[in-house]
Enzyme design. Structure first.
Site, short mmCIF file in Angstrom:
data_model
loop_
_atom_site.label_atom_id
_atom_site.label_comp_id
_atom_site.label_asym_id
_atom_site.label_seq_id
_atom_site.Cartn_x
_atom_site.Cartn_y
_atom_site.Cartn_z
N LYS A 1 1.12 -0.78 -0.24
CA LYS A 1 -0.22 -0.12 -0.52
C LYS A 1 0.84 1.08 -0.18
CE LYS A 1 -1.76 2.69 3.07
NZ LYS A 1 -2.19 3.85 2.01
N GLY B 1 6.33 4.78 8.96
CA GLY B 1 5.40 5.94 8.97
C GLY B 1 5.59 6.50 9.93
N SER B 2 4.53 7.06 11.04
CA SER B 2 4.36 7.49 12.40
C SER B 2 4.22 6.91 13.41
CB SER B 2 3.22 8.65 11.96
OG SER B 2 2.36 8.14 11.83
N THR B 3 4.91 7.18 14.42
CA THR B 3 4.91 6.56 15.95
C THR B 3 3.51 6.11 16.05
OG1 THR B 3 7.39 6.69 15.96
CG2 THR B 3 6.17 6.56 18.43
N VAL C 1 0.97 6.09 14.62
CA VAL C 1 0.00 4.53 13.60
C VAL C 1 0.98 3.84 14.05
CG1 VAL C 1 -0.63 3.90 11.19
CG2 VAL C 1 -0.73 6.77 11.94
N GLY C 2 2.32 3.76 14.01
CA GLY C 2 3.37 1.99 13.79
C GLY C 2 2.29 1.62 15.22
N GLU D 1 9.14 1.03 10.94
CA GLU D 1 10.18 2.52 11.01
C GLU D 1 9.55 3.63 10.69
OE1 GLU D 1 13.12 1.53 10.66
OE2 GLU D 1 13.67 -0.25 9.20
N CYS E 1 13.29 10.77 7.91
CA CYS E 1 13.49 9.88 9.46
C CYS E 1 14.68 9.91 9.84
CB CYS E 1 12.34 9.08 9.31
SG CYS E 1 13.20 7.83 8.22
N GLU F 1 9.06 15.37 16.41
CA GLU F 1 9.28 15.99 15.04
C GLU F 1 8.60 16.81 13.98
OE1 GLU F 1 8.26 11.57 12.19
OE2 GLU F 1 10.27 12.24 11.67
P1 TAP Z 1 2.08 7.66 8.89
O1 TAP Z 1 0.58 8.74 8.75
O2 TAP Z 1 1.78 7.42 10.17
O3 TAP Z 1 1.15 7.06 7.54
C1 TAP Z 1 2.00 6.20 7.10
C2 TAP Z 1 1.29 4.81 6.06
O4 TAP Z 1 0.43 4.26 6.96
C3 TAP Z 1 0.79 5.82 4.85
O5 TAP Z 1 0.44 5.05 3.64
C4 TAP Z 1 -0.85 5.79 5.56
O6 TAP Z 1 -2.19 5.62 4.40
C5 TAP Z 1 -0.81 4.46 6.37
N1 TAP Z 1 -2.04 4.10 7.41
C6 TAP Z 1 -2.27 5.77 7.94
N2 TAP Z 1 -2.97 4.99 8.78
C7 TAP Z 1 -3.12 3.69 8.71
C8 TAP Z 1 -3.91 2.81 9.41
N3 TAP Z 1 -4.51 3.01 10.92
N4 TAP Z 1 -3.60 1.34 9.79
C9 TAP Z 1 -2.83 0.93 8.53
N5 TAP Z 1 -2.34 2.19 7.49
C10 TAP Z 1 -2.22 3.79 8.16
O7 TAP Z 1 3.05 8.90 8.20
P2 TAP Z 1 3.14 9.82 6.85
O8 TAP Z 1 2.87 11.19 7.83
O9 TAP Z 1 2.87 9.56 5.78
O10 TAP Z 1 5.06 9.21 7.04
C11 TAP Z 1 5.61 9.99 8.15
C12 TAP Z 1 6.01 9.20 8.54
O11 TAP Z 1 6.94 8.36 8.46
C13 TAP Z 1 6.74 10.34 9.73
O12 TAP Z 1 6.55 10.02 11.30
C14 TAP Z 1 8.76 9.40 9.79
O13 TAP Z 1 9.79 9.87 10.84
C15 TAP Z 1 8.55 8.44 9.52
N6 TAP Z 1 9.67 8.07 8.64
C16 TAP Z 1 10.06 6.87 9.10
C17 TAP Z 1 10.93 6.23 8.21
C18 TAP Z 1 11.65 5.05 8.46
S1 TAP Z 1 12.30 4.82 7.90
N7 TAP Z 1 12.39 5.15 10.26
C19 TAP Z 1 11.10 6.73 6.96
C20 TAP Z 1 10.16 7.38 6.48
C21 TAP Z 1 9.68 8.03 6.95
P3 TAP Z 1 -2.91 7.19 4.19
O14 TAP Z 1 -1.78 6.91 2.81
O15 TAP Z 1 -4.10 6.74 4.00
O16 TAP Z 1 -2.19 7.83 5.25
#
Ligand code: TAP
Length: 451
Positions: A152, A205-207, A209-210, A227, A261, A354
């Site tokens: 996804k 993704g975000s902590t 949602v993780g 991650e 990140c 963050e």
């Molecule tokens: P999130 O809002 O957590 O979204 C990440 C992914 O999860 C998206 O595909 C999102 O779908 C999906 N998602 C959201 N809610 C969900 C749920 N309830 N169940 C399953 N999947 C769900 O993060 P973001 O804002 O897109 O990304 C930024 C974050 O990612 C930052 O905190 C960043 O630090 C972290 N990040 C970490 C790393 C590593 S390697 N540690 C790398 C890159 C980014 P939608 O698109 O529909 O929202």
């Protein structure tokens, strides 16, 4: 249909149909059925298919890169690197099927061997900040280990993932072995967590949602790799090459407009060189070339969306002491200038959270102990840098920092040859590196009696 917006122009790039729940279930069922044949593909043949997939990505590299520029606002230089990273990961893990060796363990009364069995269907959930590399960190080793994959992409940035799905098919990866399912996290991603045929979820993704994903996976003792976020320190000691540390610091945090990140968003500078460092940092920040991401000379593009820009802007409150700012274009696009903040307290939101944008804080420290204390004063633990010419200090501080990926006298965190992942609330498990494919297997032990 979801309209996808070019973050640099605010124009609609494409519209994509979101996958609904019934279609997600159907895709998972197909992936489950495809597993039986895929895991039986002879190791050398699976390796060959992955190399063909790598070749297809390489042949399409410029197209993939241009798609990412339009959909995500990444600079063209970064986007080419990202597409190349997918190719390299496929080539690297193409070596894995022929090297999942298992063990032969000496025991009494027979022969004991271990097998690295595929897990089954693997669900990969990708954020919008690095759509191509983060997808491939999961799917390349997962496919190599004999799993089938449902992926996804983030709702905002599905175009390159969709293209990678087409390239896999063109390269001869059998139908349903690798499926890309654009759509909502709450629908598609959530179903990966709850569907019993999905045996592992890889989430980046975000902590916040993780944490929900981990709790959801617990119901089925489902394997999970997380991650998550980071609030990484860039620690500059007085004995370092201060010119180089200051010249490179902007690129350690503002790359991908800080939506990384691994962004070194907290600069810690030893007090005796603090003023000198700030003098050198100002022109370095102002020299960052911010503008049209399709231009080869651009170093920083826009933020991903209007709403993300307003979140980032919210960290700069009226009372925030901004030391200086870089440049950003006016007009359409979700621009935000590189911004350097001198926080008033370690509890300021801009220091503690963050930001995920081009905002960096700079604080002084007294000595090595103080530096380690401040650097570790966070719930996160993903990456970080330290600058020193004292080898003993480099090693001492590297060992003392609570983070998974550190660099000394540089800002690099990610190399596909080496393991990557977070301490503390930055994640769980490791991706990449020589053991990357093992994270997509279960160890099975078999004893064969000889007497
Ligand atoms: P999130 O809002 O957590 O979204 C990440 C992914 O999860 C998206 O595909 C999102 O779908 C999906 N998602 C959201 N809610 C969900 C749920 N309830 N169940 C399953 N999947 C769900 O993060 P973001 O804002 O897109 O990304 C930024 C974050 O990612 C930052 O905190 C960043 O630090 C972290 N990040 C970490 C790393 C590593 S390697 N540690 C790398 C890159 C980014 P939608 O698109 O529909 O929202």
């Amino acid at each position: 249909m979801t309209d996808l917006i070019n973050p640099a122009t605010e124009e609609v790039v494409a519209s994509v149909q979101a996958t609904d729940l019934a279609a997600v279930d159907a895709a998972i069922e197909r992936a489950h059925i495809a597993l039986a044949a895929w895991r039986e593909v002879a190791p050398g043949d699976r390796a060959r298919l992955l190399r063909k997939f790598a070749d297809a990505v390489d042949a399409d590299l410029e197209n993939l890169a241009r798609l990412e520029v339009a959909n995500s606002g990444h600079t063209i230089g970064n986007a080419r690197w990202e597409a190349g990273n997918v190719r390299d990961l496929l080539e690297y893990y193409a070596a894995a099927p022929e090297r999942l060796l298992g063990k032969q363990i000496p025991v009494a009364g027979g022969i004991d061997v271990t097998f690295n069995e595929p897990l089954g269907v693997v669900g990969i959930i990708v954020p919008w900040n690095f759509p191509m590399p983060i997808a491939a960190w999961g799917f390349a080793p997962a496919l190599a280990a004999g799993n089938t994959v449902v992926l996804k992409p983030a709702e905002l940035t599905p175009l390159t993932a969709i293209r990678l799905g087409e390239l896999a098919l063109q390269a001869g990866i059998p139908a349903d072995v690798f499926q890309v399912l654009p759509g909502k996290g709450s629908v598609v991603g959530q179903r990966f967590v709850t569907h019993p045929a999905v045996r592992k979820v890889v989430f980046t993704g975000s902590t916040e949602v993780g944490r929900q994903i981990m709790a959801g996976c617990a119901a089925q003792i489902k394997r999970v790799t997380l991650e998550l976020g980071g609030k990484n320190a860039n620690v500059v000691f007085a004995d370092a090459d201060i010119e180089k540390a200051a010249a490179t610091a902007p690129y350690g945090v503002f790359d991908n407009a800080g939506q990384d990140c691994c962004a070194r968003s907290r600069i810690l500078v030893q007090r005796s060189v603090f003023d000198r460092f700030m003098e050198l940092l100002e022109p370095a920040v102002q020299g960052v070339v911010v503008g049209d991401p399709a231009d080869d000379t651009t170093e920083m593009g826009p933020l991903i969306s209007a709403s993300h820009r307003s979140t980032v802007a919210g960290y700069i409150e009226p009372s925030t002491r901004v030391a200086f700012r870089g440049n950003a274009p006016a007009g359409p696009g979700f621009w935000f200038p590189p911004t350097v903040v001198l926080p008033s307290s370690p509890t300021d939101r801009v220091v503690a959270e963050e930001v995920f944008g081009p905002v960096v804080t700079v604080v002084p420290f007294e000595d090595e102990r103080d530096a380690v204390r401040i650097a570790n004063d966070t719930d996160y633990g993903l990456s970080g840098s330290l600058w020193t010419n004292d080898l003993g200090r480099a090693l001492r501080v590297s060992r003392a920092l609570e983070a998974g990926n550190l660099s000394v006298n540089s800002h690099s965190s990610v190399r596909y040859w080496t393991p990557f992942g977070g301490f503390k609330q930055s994640g769980l498990g490791r991706e990449l590196g020589p053991d990357g494919a093992l994270a997509f297997t279960e160890v099975k032990n078999v004893f064969i009696a000889t007497t």
